[in-house]
Design a protein around this motif. Sequence first.
Motif, short mmCIF file in Angstrom:
data_model
loop_
_atom_site.label_atom_id
_atom_site.label_comp_id
_atom_site.label_asym_id
_atom_site.label_seq_id
_atom_site.Cartn_x
_atom_site.Cartn_y
_atom_site.Cartn_z
N UNK A 1 -8.66 -27.32 10.76
CA UNK A 1 -8.95 -28.57 11.45
C UNK A 1 -8.54 -29.76 10.58
N UNK A 2 -7.78 -30.67 11.15
CA UNK A 2 -7.39 -31.89 10.45
C UNK A 2 -8.54 -32.89 10.54
N UNK A 3 -9.00 -33.38 9.39
CA UNK A 3 -10.14 -34.28 9.36
C UNK A 3 -9.68 -35.73 9.59
N UNK A 4 -10.45 -36.51 10.32
CA UNK A 4 -10.05 -37.90 10.61
C UNK A 4 -10.13 -38.81 9.39
N UNK A 5 -10.93 -38.42 8.40
CA UNK A 5 -11.07 -39.22 7.19
C UNK A 5 -10.95 -38.32 5.97
N UNK A 6 -10.70 -38.92 4.84
CA UNK A 6 -10.64 -38.19 3.57
C UNK A 6 -12.03 -37.63 3.25
N UNK A 7 -12.10 -36.34 2.98
CA UNK A 7 -13.36 -35.71 2.58
C UNK A 7 -13.37 -35.62 1.06
N UNK A 8 -14.39 -36.12 0.39
CA UNK A 8 -14.40 -36.12 -1.08
C UNK A 8 -14.23 -34.72 -1.64
N UNK A 9 -13.49 -34.61 -2.74
CA UNK A 9 -13.26 -33.33 -3.38
C UNK A 9 -14.61 -32.72 -3.79
N UNK A 10 -14.76 -31.42 -3.53
CA UNK A 10 -15.99 -30.74 -3.89
C UNK A 10 -17.09 -30.85 -2.87
N UNK A 11 -16.82 -31.52 -1.75
CA UNK A 11 -17.84 -31.68 -0.71
C UNK A 11 -18.29 -30.31 -0.21
N UNK A 12 -19.60 -30.14 -0.04
CA UNK A 12 -20.11 -28.88 0.51
C UNK A 12 -21.37 -29.17 1.30
N UNK A 13 -21.74 -28.23 2.17
CA UNK A 13 -22.89 -28.46 3.02
C UNK A 13 -23.33 -27.19 3.71
N UNK A 14 -24.05 -27.35 4.80
CA UNK A 14 -24.60 -26.23 5.54
C UNK A 14 -24.20 -26.31 7.00
N UNK A 15 -23.74 -25.21 7.56
CA UNK A 15 -23.36 -25.17 8.96
C UNK A 15 -24.58 -25.16 9.86
N UNK A 16 -24.56 -25.97 10.91
CA UNK A 16 -25.62 -26.00 11.91
C UNK A 16 -24.97 -25.85 13.27
N UNK A 17 -25.46 -24.94 14.09
CA UNK A 17 -24.87 -24.71 15.41
C UNK A 17 -25.15 -25.90 16.32
N UNK A 18 -24.38 -26.00 17.42
CA UNK A 18 -24.60 -27.08 18.37
C UNK A 18 -25.99 -27.05 18.96
N UNK A 19 -26.51 -25.85 19.24
CA UNK A 19 -27.85 -25.72 19.80
C UNK A 19 -28.90 -26.21 18.80
N UNK A 20 -28.74 -25.81 17.54
CA UNK A 20 -29.68 -26.26 16.52
C UNK A 20 -29.59 -27.77 16.31
N UNK A 21 -28.37 -28.30 16.38
CA UNK A 21 -28.18 -29.72 16.16
C UNK A 21 -28.87 -30.54 17.25
N UNK A 22 -28.76 -30.10 18.51
CA UNK A 22 -29.43 -30.78 19.61
C UNK A 22 -30.94 -30.67 19.45
#
Length: 400
Positions: free
Chosen positions: A341-362
């Motif tokens: 996926x091409x990101x619309x903005x620069x993502x800082x090097x080393x960025x990390x996080x946690x995946x959340x499903x669409x159902x969980x996000x809602x």
Amino acid sequence: MHPDGRLEYVGYETFNGVLDYPVSAHPVQDGNDLLFHAYSVDEELIKEHGTMKVGRYNAETESVDTYLVPTPGKSHVSFAHSLIHTNEHIIVWDCSVHFSTDALFEGGSFFKNNQDHTLKFLLIPKNAKSQDEVIWIDSGQTGAIVHPLHVWEETEELENGEHRTLIKLWAPFCEDLELDLKQSNTFHMMEFSINASHKTVSQQVIDDSISSEFAIMPPKPSHSSFKSVCTTKVNNPDGSSTVHSSTLSFHDRYGFTAIFDEEGSGHFVGYAKWDMASGNRCLHSTQYYDNGEIGGEPMVVRASGKERDTIYVGSYVYNEEENQSYFLLFDGETNEQVCRLKMPKRVPYGFHGQFISGEDFESHFQYHEALDKEELNDVQHCPLKWMRFFLKDLLGLGHI
């Protein structure tokens, strides 16, 4: 978090005033408990409490059932970024990297390597009330652990019928860790075998062909089983044999780390997959990013529904030539790229996080709308699907 992605600071959680010490990164969920720890360089805090504190918060009773200082001395502050746990113990460590004020005069990091101090493991019973119950085990080796990969218990049955239970801990290990940004470090995957009864520990390098860090395990599925992966017979050099029975389950056999480049720049250029099952125990495979792209910490996602045994590995990467960031997703079984996926903005090097499903996000937004309307008086009134957000938001969990 607002619907448009903006974050709003809401304050600290002190567990009804119990928490009187800072909290470090990587608290860990253990059933209904949150395990957390911290170290401090504040002289007043050290004088009153000590250099480290460890806690266990129970979400059902909304109480801190364990909160103690595991270290008896106050002579040094050890770099302790993470913790891990077994069924019986919380495990933290006192490593060879200590806080030093030399940086005021010499520059660089305030944490310096101390080769006169060996790595020590602290096994804290989960119901411990004082530091007298803490088991200290000296590895006899200098070095440091930053992000451990996994830990489990393993029973060895010898030919003479005797049994012994060992704690197996896998972690990227660095013998001479320096935290200066200009300093490159080499981490090799190490297996520590801890004998709590005899207070001994041995270590074995699993692989030294790559340097990798940022260890992560796949999230457990709701149907996770704690049955052994297998029972393995191992022939020893002296002609005897040992049978290993592991509590490692099918769902936590494999773990992942980020691979450093060979130039020593500190960039991550791919990820490694590790097999921890008895009899195999090896670097399973590696996946390198194409086009000279630089990645960050791998994120492991488990599919839902009927595909819940399928895992994916994701990472944000940066392409220097294009000055463009992408998100890559790989099949955790084959390491084949399944999405870019091409990101619309620069993502800082080393960025990390946690995946959340669409159902969980809602559900997240529904939960906070109810909070804003004061419709949730306490956690008992919180719908089951919102429980994870109570734990995430109030306890600071990474993922559930």
